[in-house]
Design an enzyme around this catalytic site. Structure first.
Site, PDB file in Angstrom:
ATOM      1  CB  CYS A   2      24.338  42.600  -1.872  1.00 35.11           C
ATOM      2  SG  CYS A   2      25.988  43.296  -1.830  1.00 35.11           S
ATOM      3  NE  ARG A  16      25.154  42.276   2.555  1.00 35.29           N
ATOM      4  CZ  ARG A  16      25.232  43.625   2.486  1.00 35.29           C
ATOM      5  NH1 ARG A  16      25.399  44.319   3.587  1.00 35.29           N
ATOM      6  NH2 ARG A  16      25.140  44.232   1.342  1.00 35.29           N
ATOM      7  CG  ASN A  79      26.665  49.041  -4.765  1.00 37.72           C
ATOM      8  OD1 ASN A  79      26.910  49.877  -3.900  1.00 37.72           O
ATOM      9  ND2 ASN A  79      27.463  48.830  -5.799  1.00 37.72           N
TER      10      ASN A  79
HETATM   11  C1  LIG Z   1      30.286  47.590  -2.247  1.00 38.89           C
HETATM   12  C2  LIG Z   1      29.203  47.192  -1.242  1.00 38.89           C
HETATM   13  C3  LIG Z   1      27.957  46.802  -2.000  1.00 38.89           C
HETATM   14  C4  LIG Z   1      28.140  45.466  -2.661  1.00 38.89           C
HETATM   15  C5  LIG Z   1      27.228  45.349  -3.816  1.00 38.89           C
HETATM   16  O1  LIG Z   1      26.025  45.508  -3.720  1.00 38.89           O
HETATM   17  N1  LIG Z   1      27.862  45.093  -4.972  1.00 38.89           N
HETATM   18  C6  LIG Z   1      27.152  44.919  -6.222  1.00 38.89           C
HETATM   19  C7  LIG Z   1      27.499  45.955  -7.233  1.00 38.89           C
HETATM   20  S1  LIG Z   1      26.121  46.202  -8.275  1.00 38.89           S
HETATM   21  O2  LIG Z   1      25.024  46.820  -7.557  1.00 38.89           O
HETATM   22  O3  LIG Z   1      25.714  44.893  -8.814  1.00 38.89           O
HETATM   23  O4  LIG Z   1      26.609  47.094  -9.339  1.00 38.89           O
HETATM   24  C8  LIG Z   1      28.865  48.288  -0.234  1.00 38.89           C
HETATM   25  C9  LIG Z   1      27.817  47.780   0.790  1.00 38.89           C
HETATM   26  C10 LIG Z   1      28.108  48.547   2.110  1.00 38.89           C
HETATM   27  C11 LIG Z   1      29.172  49.559   1.702  1.00 38.89           C
HETATM   28  C12 LIG Z   1      30.037  50.173   2.822  1.00 38.89           C
HETATM   29  C13 LIG Z   1      29.136  50.866   3.850  1.00 38.89           C
HETATM   30  C14 LIG Z   1      29.967  51.568   4.926  1.00 38.89           C
HETATM   31  C15 LIG Z   1      30.962  52.559   4.317  1.00 38.89           C
HETATM   32  C16 LIG Z   1      30.242  53.765   3.729  1.00 38.89           C
HETATM   33  C17 LIG Z   1      31.254  54.798   3.215  1.00 38.89           C
HETATM   34  O5  LIG Z   1      30.554  55.865   2.651  1.00 38.89           O
HETATM   35  C18 LIG Z   1      32.107  54.142   2.138  1.00 38.89           C
HETATM   36  C19 LIG Z   1      32.836  52.941   2.652  1.00 38.89           C
HETATM   37  C20 LIG Z   1      31.889  51.886   3.278  1.00 38.89           C
HETATM   38  C21 LIG Z   1      32.815  50.880   4.007  1.00 38.89           C
HETATM   39  C22 LIG Z   1      31.016  51.186   2.198  1.00 38.89           C
HETATM   40  C23 LIG Z   1      31.860  50.507   1.093  1.00 38.89           C
HETATM   41  C24 LIG Z   1      30.972  49.827   0.023  1.00 38.89           C
HETATM   42  O6  LIG Z   1      30.281  50.782  -0.711  1.00 38.89           O
HETATM   43  C25 LIG Z   1      30.002  48.823   0.667  1.00 38.89           C
HETATM   44  C26 LIG Z   1      30.833  47.695   1.257  1.00 38.89           C
END
Ligand SMILES: C[C@H](CCC(=O)NCCS(=O)(=O)O)[C@H]1CC[C@H]2[C@@H]3CC[C@@H]4C[C@H](O)CC[C@]4(C)[C@H]3C[C@H](O)[C@]12C
Length: 334
Positions: A2, A16, A79
């Site tokens: 992200c 974002r 993340n």
């Molecule tokens: C996956 C996303 C990050 C995307 C990213 O950056 N992808 C690159 C991967 S990499 O870094 O390149 O390897 C993150 C960002 C925000 C997160 C939510 C925050 C609220 C809530 C918190 C709870 O505890 C768990 C569920 C919950 C809905 C979360 C799910 C998931 O975790 C979300 C969507």
């Protein structure tokens, strides 16, 4: 992966990209002032600033990924795998679960300066929302029109860094991202001159060669440099339309095309949504992977004194204007 960024013209903008291989059914969500945010280790936040952002609604509880409050303070979680470490509950601190962090800060702080005070006695704990939503390894950008900071909860404790570029991506930790900008300090939006060797007749043969060497790949370290360079050199008009348009161009530099970032099991990461919130006016603009038309939700069209979040599913599907649909008229087709 992200990428988050801030932008200032007449107003302050915060947004974002959300890149992932699947979505959680996230929605644009306005949480009004009187929705009681239950907290696991503290009393509920019963009255707070209203906020607008993207959240996954778990029942009637908004799990925010990013949001902006009515004072113009914005915060986004990105993340941070392998580096995020949360603590156990400690007495004498505000114990806030990682999924409560955005509402805890945006609900109570009008700006970064006020947030610094809350952050000085916070303890981010590893309490999961439930077994369906385990703890996410995140780090955060928090910004108002004056300044931005990065917050990282790591092995050594909670780290707060000034973020003078107003950009955040994923790994590695923020100080390393910032340090790597040194490698690119000779990049420029201007045409280069030959400093390679006075004995060679080198000359620019194309426009845009001043930024040759700007990393073009999708790694988070490269996206950080690319968005930092673009944002720091960006020029736009001051109007709402020019600013929003420019913001989407800045984040367009790190847009992930399906097929270019392969994960295990033949899955691919794509830019699921891109957002740009006018933090002064509480208007949340977004596009999705297959909807390039900008859609907006205006927080002030909702009753901000109510006690129930209002949420709008992301509009999907390209909206294409067929310009010669019929003589003398233009029609919108899906
Ligand atoms: C996956 C996303 C990050 C995307 C990213 O950056 N992808 C690159 C991967 S990499 O870094 O390149 O390897 C993150 C960002 C925000 C997160 C939510 C925050 C609220 C809530 C918190 C709870 O505890 C768990 C569920 C919950 C809905 C979360 C799910 C998931 O975790 C979300 C969507």
């Amino acid at each position: 992966m992200c990428t988050a960024a801030t932008y200032r013209s007449q107003d302050f903008y915060f947004g974002r990209t959300f890149d992932y291989e699947f979505n959680y059914g996230e929605e644009v969500t306005v949480t009004p002032r009187n929705y009681p945010f239950p907290l696991r280790h503290q009393n509920a936040l019963t009255e707070h600033y209203a906020m607008i952002g993207i959240a996954h609604m778990a029942g009637d509880y908004p799990l925010y990924y990013d949001a902006v409050n009515e004072k113009g303070l914005g915060m986004a979680g990105l993340n941070f795998p392998g580096n995020a470490v949360y603590s156990k509950v400690q007495t004498g601190k505000d114990n806030i679960a990682q999924f409560e962090f955005i509402p805890w800060i945006l609900g109570q702080c009008a700006n970064v300066q006020e947030a610094r005070v809350l952050l000085s006695h916070i303890n981010l704990v590893d309490t999961p929302f439930n077994e369906k939503y385990p703890v996410s390894p995140l780090h955060w950008i928090l910004a108002d029109k004056e300044e931005a900071i990065t917050i990282e909860s790591v092995q050594e404790g909670l780290k707060i860094y000034d973020n003078p570029v107003g950009v955040l991506t994923n790994n590695p930790p923020f100080p390393i991202q910032m340090f790597r900008l040194n490698d690119y300090m000779s990049l420029s939006s201007e045409s280069p001159t030959n400093r390679f060797s006075a004995d060679l007749k080198l000359k620019p043969y194309s426009r845009g060669m001043g930024a040759m060497g700007l990393p073009g790949d999708l790694s988070s370290a490269s996206r950080f440099v690319r968005v930092a360079f673009t944002k720091m050199n960006s020029l736009s008009g001051l109007s709402e339309s020019e600013s929003v348009s420019q913001f989407f161009h800045i984040l367009g530099n790190v847009d992930q095309t399906r097929g270019c970032c392969q994960l295990d099991k033949g899955e691919y990461e794509i830019t699921i949504y891109t957002s740009c919130c006018n933090a002064d006016r509480g208007i949340y603009y977004y596009t999705t992977y297959e909807n390039h038309q900008i859609t907006a939700v205006d927080m002030y069209r909702e009753n901000l004194d109510s006690d129930r979040p209002v949420h709008y599913p992301l509009v999907q599907g390209e909206h294409i204007l067929l310009q010669n649909a019929a003589a003398g008229s233009a029609e919108e087709n899906q």
